[in-house]
Scaffold this active site. Structure first.
Site, PDB file in Angstrom:
ATOM      1  N   CYS A 125       0.698  -0.962  -0.146  1.00 17.01           N
ATOM      2  CA  CYS A 125      -0.064   0.006  -0.028  1.00 17.01           C
ATOM      3  C   CYS A 125       0.636   1.158   0.001  1.00 17.01           C
ATOM      4  O   CYS A 125       0.565   2.332  -0.739  1.00 17.01           O
ATOM      5  CB  CYS A 125      -0.722  -0.152   1.200  1.00 17.01           C
ATOM      6  SG  CYS A 125      -0.074  -0.150   2.749  1.00 17.01           S
ATOM      7  N   GLU A 174      -3.827   3.122  -8.407  1.00 16.06           N
ATOM      8  CA  GLU A 174      -3.018   2.462  -7.818  1.00 16.06           C
ATOM      9  C   GLU A 174      -2.830   0.985  -8.570  1.00 16.06           C
ATOM     10  O   GLU A 174      -3.733   0.187  -8.801  1.00 16.06           O
ATOM     11  CB  GLU A 174      -3.706   2.026  -6.367  1.00 16.06           C
ATOM     12  CG  GLU A 174      -2.368   0.895  -5.582  1.00 16.06           C
ATOM     13  CD  GLU A 174      -3.286   0.575  -4.365  1.00 16.06           C
ATOM     14  OE1 GLU A 174      -4.496   0.212  -4.290  1.00 16.06           O
ATOM     15  OE2 GLU A 174      -2.730   0.558  -3.428  1.00 16.06           O
TER      16      GLU A 174
HETATM   17  P1  NAD Z   1      -9.358  -6.340  -1.106  1.00 16.99           P
HETATM   18  O1  NAD Z   1     -10.139  -4.997  -0.965  1.00 16.99           O
HETATM   19  O2  NAD Z   1      -9.771  -7.065  -2.453  1.00 16.99           O
HETATM   20  O3  NAD Z   1      -9.728  -7.503  -0.166  1.00 16.99           O
HETATM   21  C1  NAD Z   1      -9.497  -7.101   1.381  1.00 16.99           C
HETATM   22  C2  NAD Z   1     -10.294  -7.927   2.265  1.00 16.99           C
HETATM   23  O4  NAD Z   1     -11.654  -7.543   2.100  1.00 16.99           O
HETATM   24  C3  NAD Z   1     -10.303  -9.366   1.958  1.00 16.99           C
HETATM   25  O5  NAD Z   1     -10.244 -10.111   3.093  1.00 16.99           O
HETATM   26  C4  NAD Z   1     -11.481  -9.746   1.056  1.00 16.99           C
HETATM   27  O6  NAD Z   1     -12.000 -10.922   1.059  1.00 16.99           O
HETATM   28  C5  NAD Z   1     -12.431  -8.645   1.756  1.00 16.99           C
HETATM   29  N1  NAD Z   1     -13.568  -8.521   0.910  1.00 16.99           N
HETATM   30  C6  NAD Z   1     -13.728  -8.459  -0.360  1.00 16.99           C
HETATM   31  N2  NAD Z   1     -14.957  -7.746  -0.816  1.00 16.99           N
HETATM   32  C7  NAD Z   1     -15.596  -7.569   0.495  1.00 16.99           C
HETATM   33  C8  NAD Z   1     -16.885  -7.074   0.852  1.00 16.99           C
HETATM   34  N3  NAD Z   1     -17.907  -6.704  -0.003  1.00 16.99           N
HETATM   35  N4  NAD Z   1     -17.281  -7.014   2.046  1.00 16.99           N
HETATM   36  C9  NAD Z   1     -16.273  -7.185   3.023  1.00 16.99           C
HETATM   37  N5  NAD Z   1     -15.079  -7.755   2.887  1.00 16.99           N
HETATM   38  C10 NAD Z   1     -14.656  -7.810   1.443  1.00 16.99           C
HETATM   39  O7  NAD Z   1      -7.897  -5.934  -1.042  1.00 16.99           O
HETATM   40  P2  NAD Z   1      -6.602  -7.039  -1.029  1.00 16.99           P
HETATM   41  O8  NAD Z   1      -6.320  -7.388  -2.696  1.00 16.99           O
HETATM   42  O9  NAD Z   1      -6.607  -8.005  -0.193  1.00 16.99           O
HETATM   43  O10 NAD Z   1      -5.360  -6.013  -0.587  1.00 16.99           O
HETATM   44  C11 NAD Z   1      -4.757  -5.055  -1.712  1.00 16.99           C
HETATM   45  C12 NAD Z   1      -5.360  -3.589  -1.179  1.00 16.99           C
HETATM   46  O11 NAD Z   1      -5.213  -3.446   0.172  1.00 16.99           O
HETATM   47  C13 NAD Z   1      -4.860  -2.590  -2.086  1.00 16.99           C
HETATM   48  O12 NAD Z   1      -5.436  -1.618  -2.553  1.00 16.99           O
HETATM   49  C14 NAD Z   1      -3.832  -2.084  -0.935  1.00 16.99           C
HETATM   50  O13 NAD Z   1      -3.422  -0.827  -1.155  1.00 16.99           O
HETATM   51  C15 NAD Z   1      -4.360  -2.219   0.412  1.00 16.99           C
HETATM   52  N6  NAD Z   1      -3.535  -2.255   1.328  1.00 16.99           N
HETATM   53  C16 NAD Z   1      -3.565  -1.062   2.408  1.00 16.99           C
HETATM   54  C17 NAD Z   1      -2.868  -1.036   3.663  1.00 16.99           C
HETATM   55  C18 NAD Z   1      -2.774   0.078   4.392  1.00 16.99           C
HETATM   56  O14 NAD Z   1      -2.371  -0.113   5.528  1.00 16.99           O
HETATM   57  N7  NAD Z   1      -3.143   1.472   4.310  1.00 16.99           N
HETATM   58  C19 NAD Z   1      -2.143  -1.931   3.965  1.00 16.99           C
HETATM   59  C20 NAD Z   1      -2.054  -3.406   3.044  1.00 16.99           C
HETATM   60  C21 NAD Z   1      -2.983  -3.412   1.871  1.00 16.99           C
END
Ligand code: NAD
Length: 500
Positions: A301, A400
């Site tokens: 991120c 991103e």
């Molecule tokens: P994602 O949003 O696809 O998934 C994150 C989580 O949300 C997973 O557990 C997923 O199953 C769940 N999810 C998906 N749809 C959902 C819904 N409708 N309701 C509830 N939960 C749901 O993200 P990802 O691919 O796992 O991670 C990548 C993203 O995370 C990137 O955008 C990255 O920048 C961000 N990130 C941010 C930080 C931070 O601290 N700011 C840290 C790590 C990653």
């Protein structure tokens, strides 16, 4: 050479992943499972349960019941669990790193980088254990005079739905679970479907640390149905989420129904500002390109994926960044010589390749720009990629990408660099490279981002971490993060005999 991770599966002790509800491990009620394919090889690594909405309901009910006692537990009880757990994490660090390599393909060689390490997760638990007996209320002087008591209390918020992404589950598990448990909340944790096995083991260790049944429950599986049920469940008081901006927006929308408290750690398009007086332009380039290629292959991120470089040092920066790209190695995450990882899944691979195609018309492709083939063809590997001469308004400079792609934008003055850096919908982090201390702080103060690294960057467990603008809501780490798992209550009492 064909890459295989399967020999490591047994040594790592990987077993089928189950749900953990009210202190018991169980399959999903409807028996659904997910088969995890390794991102470096496409091999089937193992299976885990896919929680249904009914399983989430069970988990929330267990957390609600456990809240009655955990929410009123003593300081000693909470602190001893958190500290015992920090010790268990440290003792099991190698095992957890191996499980994570089987989950998301992040190489063992990267497991010692502090921000994503088990050590950092343990430190977060140690840090938050320290707040348990310090976060409380105050007694205030009454405006009405006389003998009036005016007091505040901080009380645990209730059942927390904590949702993890796949890229840094150790740290992010800790950033949510440690303050929630320390504050007296109970938790329903949802692991990412792309990093489940390591989180299952983390939960087993938490039970071993003495956490009573129901205080933390684990549901596994994709966002729908488990995540959706969690974010809409009427008995979940707060959702603490780390993941993509799209899902973050969905959570804000879903929280409106019951006015849940929400904290969000989302994505970024963080800039690295490289000034001509940087102490070492080559090192600045290698640091920036390293963060975009090593370890998580740009799927981080807070990586500075948008380099803003002064024209005087522009060519020098690009040459050094290119050198870094050439040094990146891929393959078996258990091979100590491998320093980078595949993209997490085919959807992400297609997305990144799509941005690269677009980039070819938005900038000058310096290196990379293709999927790796040959021995790497079964994995989701993309070559380290640099686009130079990109306009900051271009898609590849604004969105991103979450892959090993650096966009480089030239600038001529400090004022222009600040304007370009802030010209983004995101605001998670920024790096700046300068040898002028006054400039460093002048620029740092004007950047609209949550964490600024001056000539380098390191996550610290006790520093707030989070985003301005569309990079999130709230902060993790530090006192305010702990307080965000509490509600403030005012209690008033006149001490004499009087009518209000
Ligand atoms: P994602 O949003 O696809 O998934 C994150 C989580 O949300 C997973 O557990 C997923 O199953 C769940 N999810 C998906 N749809 C959902 C819904 N409708 N309701 C509830 N939960 C749901 O993200 P990802 O691919 O796992 O991670 C990548 C993203 O995370 C990137 O955008 C990255 O920048 C961000 N990130 C941010 C930080 C931070 O601290 N700011 C840290 C790590 C990653």
């Amino acid at each position: 050479m064909t890459i295989t991770v399967l020999p490591h599966r047994d040594t790592a002790g990987l077993k089928a992943g189950q749900l953990f509800i009210d202190g018991e491990w169980a399959s999903a009620r409807d028996g659904s499972t997910w088969t995890h394919h390794h991102p470096a090889t496409g091999e089937e690594v193992g299976e885990f349960a896919v929680a249904s909405a009914a399983d989430v309901d069970d988990a929330v009910a267990a957390a609600g019941k456990a809240f009655e006692s955990w929410g009123r537990s003593t300081v000693t009880t909470r602190v001893s669990v958190l500290l015992k757990y920090a010790g268990l994490l440290r003792a099991h660090a190698d095992e957890l790193r191996a499980l994570l390599a089987l989950d998301n393909g992040v190489p063992l060689s990267f497991g010692n980088i502090y921000a994503t390490s088990v050590t950092a997760a343990a430190d977060v638990f140690t840090h938050h254990a320290g707040w348990v007996d310090k976060v409380g209320g105050t007694t205030l002087p009454p405006y009405q005079g006389g003998d009036h008591l005016a007091m505040t209390f901080r009380e645990p918020i209730g059942v927390v739905g904590a949702i993890l992404p796949w890229n840094a589950p150790f740290l992010l598990f800790a950033q949510k679970v440690a303050p929630a448990l320390g504050a007296g909340c109970t938790v329903v944790l949802k692991a990412s479907e792309y990093a489940t096995f390591s989180v299952v083991r983390m939960v087993e260790l938490l039970a071993e640390a003495g956490l009573p049944p129901g205080v933390l429950n684990l549901v596994t599986g994709p966002g729908d149905p488990a995540g959706e049920r969690l974010i809409t469940h009427p008995d979940v008081a707060k959702v603490s989420f780390t993941g993509s901006r799209a899902v973050g927006k969905r959570i804000v929308e879903a929280s409106a129904g019951t006015l849940k408290r929400v904290s969000l750690e989302l994505g970024g398009k963080s800039p690295a500002l490289v000034f001509p007086d940087a102490p070492n332009v080559g090192l600045a380039a290698m640091t920036t390109m390293g963060a975009v290629t090593m370890g998580l292959s740009g799927q981080a991120c807070v990586a500075n994926t948008r380099a803003l470089v002064h024209r005087e040092v522009y060519d020098e920066f690009i040459t050094a960044a290119q050198g870094m790209a050439a040094a990146v190695t891929y393959g078996d995450p258990f091979d100590p010589g491998v320093i980078s990882s595949p993209l997490i899944n085919e959807r992400q691979l297609e997305r990144v390749l799509g941005y690269i195609e677009r980039g070819k018309s938005e900038g000058r492709l310096v290196t990379g720009g293709e999927r790796l083939d040959g021995d790497y063809a079964d994995g989701n590997f993309v070559a380290p990629t640099i686009f130079a001469d990109v306009d900051n308004s271009a898609t590849i400079a604004q969105e991103e990408i979450f892959g090993p792609v650096l966009t480089v934008v030239p600038f001529d003055s400090e004022e222009e660099a600040i304007a370009l850096a802030n010209d983004t919908e995101y605001g998670l982090g920024a790096g700046l490279f300068t040898g002028d201390t006054a400039r460093a702080f002048r620029v740092a103060r004007r950047l609209r981002a949550g964490t600024i690294g001056i000539n380098g960057f390191q996550i610290e467990p006790h520093l707030p971490f989070g985003g301005f603008k569309q990079s999130g809501l709230g902060r993790e780490g530090g006192r305010s993060a702990f307080e965000a798992f509490t509600e403030e209550k005012s209690v008033l009492m006149p001490l004499g005999e009087e009518m209000m």
